[in-house]
Design an enzyme around this catalytic site. Structure first.
Site, PDB file in Angstrom:
ATOM      1  NE  ARG A  25      -5.242  -5.546   0.462  1.00  0.00           N
ATOM      2  CZ  ARG A  25      -5.783  -4.526   0.778  1.00  0.00           C
ATOM      3  NH1 ARG A  25      -6.970  -4.370   0.393  1.00  0.00           N
ATOM      4  NH2 ARG A  25      -5.243  -3.373   1.765  1.00  0.00           N
ATOM      5  CB  ALA A 397      24.078  -4.755 -46.560  1.00  0.00           C
ATOM      6  CG  ASN A 403      33.503  -4.211 -30.502  1.00  0.00           C
ATOM      7  OD1 ASN A 403      33.352  -5.336 -30.813  1.00  0.00           O
ATOM      8  ND2 ASN A 403      33.076  -3.568 -29.503  1.00  0.00           N
ATOM      9  CB  SER A 422      27.941  -5.432 -49.044  1.00  0.00           C
ATOM     10  OG  SER A 422      27.148  -4.323 -49.600  1.00  0.00           O
TER      11      SER A 422
HETATM   12  C1  UD1 Z   1      -7.125   3.831   5.704  1.00  0.00           C
HETATM   13  C2  UD1 Z   1      -8.164   4.657   6.577  1.00  0.00           C
HETATM   14  C3  UD1 Z   1      -9.670   4.640   5.969  1.00  0.00           C
HETATM   15  C4  UD1 Z   1      -9.186   5.179   4.448  1.00  0.00           C
HETATM   16  C5  UD1 Z   1      -8.074   4.603   3.690  1.00  0.00           C
HETATM   17  C6  UD1 Z   1      -7.910   5.567   2.421  1.00  0.00           C
HETATM   18  C7  UD1 Z   1      -7.458   4.390   9.043  1.00  0.00           C
HETATM   19  C8  UD1 Z   1      -7.972   3.413  10.211  1.00  0.00           C
HETATM   20  N1  UD1 Z   1      -8.329   3.949   7.942  1.00  0.00           N
HETATM   21  O1  UD1 Z   1      -7.509   2.446   5.463  1.00  0.00           O
HETATM   22  O2  UD1 Z   1     -10.353   5.409   6.558  1.00  0.00           O
HETATM   23  O3  UD1 Z   1     -10.501   5.200   3.701  1.00  0.00           O
HETATM   24  O4  UD1 Z   1      -6.938   4.531   4.310  1.00  0.00           O
HETATM   25  O5  UD1 Z   1      -7.266   4.600   1.551  1.00  0.00           O
HETATM   26  O6  UD1 Z   1      -6.647   5.129   8.950  1.00  0.00           O
HETATM   27  N2  UD1 Z   1       0.244   2.088   7.737  1.00  0.00           N
HETATM   28  C9  UD1 Z   1       1.251   2.239   8.536  1.00  0.00           C
HETATM   29  N3  UD1 Z   1       1.226   1.473   9.801  1.00  0.00           N
HETATM   30  C10 UD1 Z   1       0.176   0.836  10.326  1.00  0.00           C
HETATM   31  C11 UD1 Z   1      -1.044   0.629   9.417  1.00  0.00           C
HETATM   32  C12 UD1 Z   1      -1.067   1.518   8.219  1.00  0.00           C
HETATM   33  O7  UD1 Z   1       2.180   2.923   8.130  1.00  0.00           O
HETATM   34  O8  UD1 Z   1       0.341   0.522  11.411  1.00  0.00           O
HETATM   35  C13 UD1 Z   1       0.136   2.682   6.417  1.00  0.00           C
HETATM   36  C14 UD1 Z   1      -0.010   1.838   5.359  1.00  0.00           C
HETATM   37  O9  UD1 Z   1       1.309   1.315   4.759  1.00  0.00           O
HETATM   38  C15 UD1 Z   1      -0.881   2.560   4.217  1.00  0.00           C
HETATM   39  C16 UD1 Z   1      -1.494   3.412   5.142  1.00  0.00           C
HETATM   40  O10 UD1 Z   1      -0.840   3.302   6.395  1.00  0.00           O
HETATM   41  O11 UD1 Z   1       0.229   3.328   3.490  1.00  0.00           O
HETATM   42  C17 UD1 Z   1      -2.940   3.111   5.160  1.00  0.00           C
HETATM   43  O12 UD1 Z   1      -3.166   2.058   5.590  1.00  0.00           O
HETATM   44  P1  UD1 Z   1      -4.110   0.706   5.101  1.00  0.00           P
HETATM   45  O13 UD1 Z   1      -3.948  -0.338   6.177  1.00  0.00           O
HETATM   46  O14 UD1 Z   1      -3.858   0.622   3.716  1.00  0.00           O
HETATM   47  O15 UD1 Z   1      -5.257   1.312   5.497  1.00  0.00           O
HETATM   48  P2  UD1 Z   1      -6.914   1.268   4.897  1.00  0.00           P
HETATM   49  O16 UD1 Z   1      -7.278  -0.011   5.665  1.00  0.00           O
HETATM   50  O17 UD1 Z   1      -6.590   1.075   3.555  1.00  0.00           O
HETATM   51 CA    CA Z   2      -5.791  -1.804   5.709  1.00  0.00          CA
END
Ligand code: UD1
Ligand code: CA
Length: 487
Positions: A25, A397, A403, A422
């Site tokens: 996003r 001024a 340089n 100046s």
């Molecule tokens: C997640 C939580 C949700 C919570 C929210 C808070 C889960 C299933 N859901 O949802 O309950 O309210 O965060 O912001 O945990 N990431 C990885 N590997 C993956 C998937 C995600 O490293 O395979 C990382 C993403 O980069 C991110 C974080 O985990 O930094 C959260 O992942 P994201 O997909 O944003 O989770 P949400 O759908 O926001």
């Molecule tokens: Ca997500």
């Protein structure tokens, strides 16, 4: 925070920072967690807060755009490890990748709590993390989730509690029943786990949900069904839990962080004329009684002394401003401005500029890699490059320090109490001795000895009656003819 003060012994054994997601996003070539707010990437804010809790180990899980993220972590946080999650199969899978990478490095988990945080929550504070881990330890829970009450909980996992208030499960937005979507208590995505509980439950996660992912959040329901204690710790400030998913949230978080930083400075005695347009990076030093005018920015490497005035419309980058100095409507990068000096308006100070006490660099002046001594002035419309100017000198001024010979840069030395006329051009390398003058409009190519005047220009010639001969009948000719001041 009003929880019990943290026992100094309580610290996480491991903190896992999740940063493997695609950040779709953001619509960006730059990894989401590397987008900066107030000069520091999102991930940098998170890691700074995490490291403040003195964990034994920190692992960042990387996946999408991992080269960028690993490079940043290695450069700015060499003590932090990284683990690769090749496919983003969910937050639970990501944590398992982190634990596997640690095991491969021969690092054992021990008994201390394991914390998990997201890499995209830049407003998180160390106090909240410390609170979470101390609550976890104090309540002897096997899992503790940090929660918040949000007016608009849409998109977050919801905390489902039983009739006694005990935590049953976390249900993702996409998996929630209409009733569950009415719950306003949300999962911040930050947890403290008992290591055994975590390892055991991670091995039992399924992908039986609407996103087909292994959810870390399912660890709670698994622990609960095993009869272990699961607790929720409600954070005080929901703002801290905001995850950044798009540029609008990035801007909103930047504004919140700005307000937080400015509030701290104001309580420490700094005046802000308009805090909403003052952008002070974390790490910038502002002394009490400094005054920050509107539309001004001070970066992490800058400092402002007591009684100094910055702005309006001023940017300081790696610039030190002494007490009582005034920098008005200017851009200063890598400069040192000593006490009670004045800069601006519309001045450009470049790296290596040092302006002495009570010195002045005025309107439309650019200075690069030059020292301007105490009390010396470059008041208007000049370029000063590779120069050393003594004290009490005045640069007229529109003076240019030439340089650059097209290939190399050369130095100019101007002594004490010099008066440069100046519109002089000082062709480097050249030296103007102490107390010397240069005539206005001179091109100075030879050294001027102390006390001499250097005149480097043609003498003026007046050609009488020229206008009447060349431009007869013009208004100029008429004015000349009727002038009483001729002769
Ligand atoms: C997640 C939580 C949700 C919570 C929210 C808070 C889960 C299933 N859901 O949802 O309950 O309210 O965060 O912001 O945990 N990431 C990885 N590997 C993956 C998937 C995600 O490293 O395979 C990382 C993403 O980069 C991110 C974080 O985990 O930094 C959260 O992942 P994201 O997909 O944003 O989770 P949400 O759908 O926001
Ligand atoms: Ca997500």
């Amino acid at each position: 925070m009003n929880a019990e003060p943290a026992d100094s012994e309580i610290r996480p054994g491991l903190v896992v920072v999740l940063a493997a997601g695609a950040g779709t996003r953001m619509k960006s070539d730059l990894a989401k967690v590397l987008h900066p707010i107030l000069g520091r990437p999102l991930l940098g804010h998170v890691l700074a807060a995490v490291l403040d809790t003195k964990p034994r180990h920190v692992v960042v899980v990387v996946g999408h755009q991992r080269e960028q993220v690993v490079e940043y972590v290695n450069r700015d946080f060499p003590q932090v490890l990284t683990a690769v999650q090749d496919e983003q199969n969910g937050t639970g899978h990501a944590v398992r990748c982190a634990l596997n990478a640690l095991a491969a490095d021969g690092i054992e988990l021990g008994d201390e709590p394991v914390m998990v945080v997201a890499g995209d929550t830049p407003l998180l504070t160390p106090a909240t993390l410390t609170d979470l881990v101390s609550t976890h330890v104090a309540t002897h829970a096997s899992v503790t989730v940090l929660t918040a009450e949000l007016d608009d909980p849409f998109g977050y996992g919801r905390i489902v509690r039983d009739d006694d208030g005990g935590v049953l499960a976390i249900v993702e937005q996409k998996d929630a029943t209409p009733e569950q979507t009415q719950i306003h208590e949300i999962n911040s995505g930050m947890f403290a786990f008992n290591p055994d509980t975590l390892v055991d439950a991670l091995n039992r996660l399924t992908t039986d949900n609407s996103q087909g992912e292994e959810y870390l959040t399912d660890v709670l329901a698994i622990a609960r069904s095993d009869g272990k204690s699961v607790s929720a710790h409600q954070g005080e400030d929901p703002d801290e839990m905001h995850g950044i998913n798009n540029r609008a949230q990035l801007a909103a978080a930047t504004a919140l962080l700005r307000d937080r930083i400015n509030a701290e400075h104001m309580l420490a005695g700094v005046t802000f004329v308009d805090p909403a347009t003052a952008w002070i990076e974390p790490g910038a030093e502002l002394a009490p009684d400094a005054l920050i005018e509107r539309n001004s920015a001070v970066d992490a490497g800058s400092s402002v002394g007591s009684g100094a005035v910055i702005g309006p419309d001023t940017t300081l980058i790696g610039t030190q401003v002494g007490a009582g100095a005034h920098v008005l409507r200017s851009h200063c990068d890598g400069a040192v401005i000593h006490e009670h000096a004045t800069v601006g308006p519309f001045t450009f100070l470049r790296p290596g500029t040092e302006l002495g006490e009570r010195g002045k660099v005025g309107a439309f002046v650019e200075v690069k890699k030059s020292t301007i001594g105490p009390g010396s002035k470059v008041p208007h419309l000049s370029y000063v490059g590779d120069a050393r100017i003594g004290e009490g000198s005045n640069i007229g001024a529109a003076t240019i320090f030439a340089n650059y010979d097209g290939e190399h840069k050369h130095a100019t030395v101007v002594g004490d109490h010099v008066r440069v006329g100046s519109d002089s051009i000082l062709v480097a390398p050249v030296t103007i001795g102490d107390g010397a003058y240069t005539a206005a409009g001179s091109v100075i190519t030879e050294d001027v000895p102390a006390g001499a005047i250097g005149i480097g220009r043609e003498r003026q010639v007046n050609v009488e009656g020229w206008v009447a001969r060349k431009h007869p009948g013009t208004s100029s000719a008429d004015a000349a003819a009727s002038s009483k001041s001729t002769e």
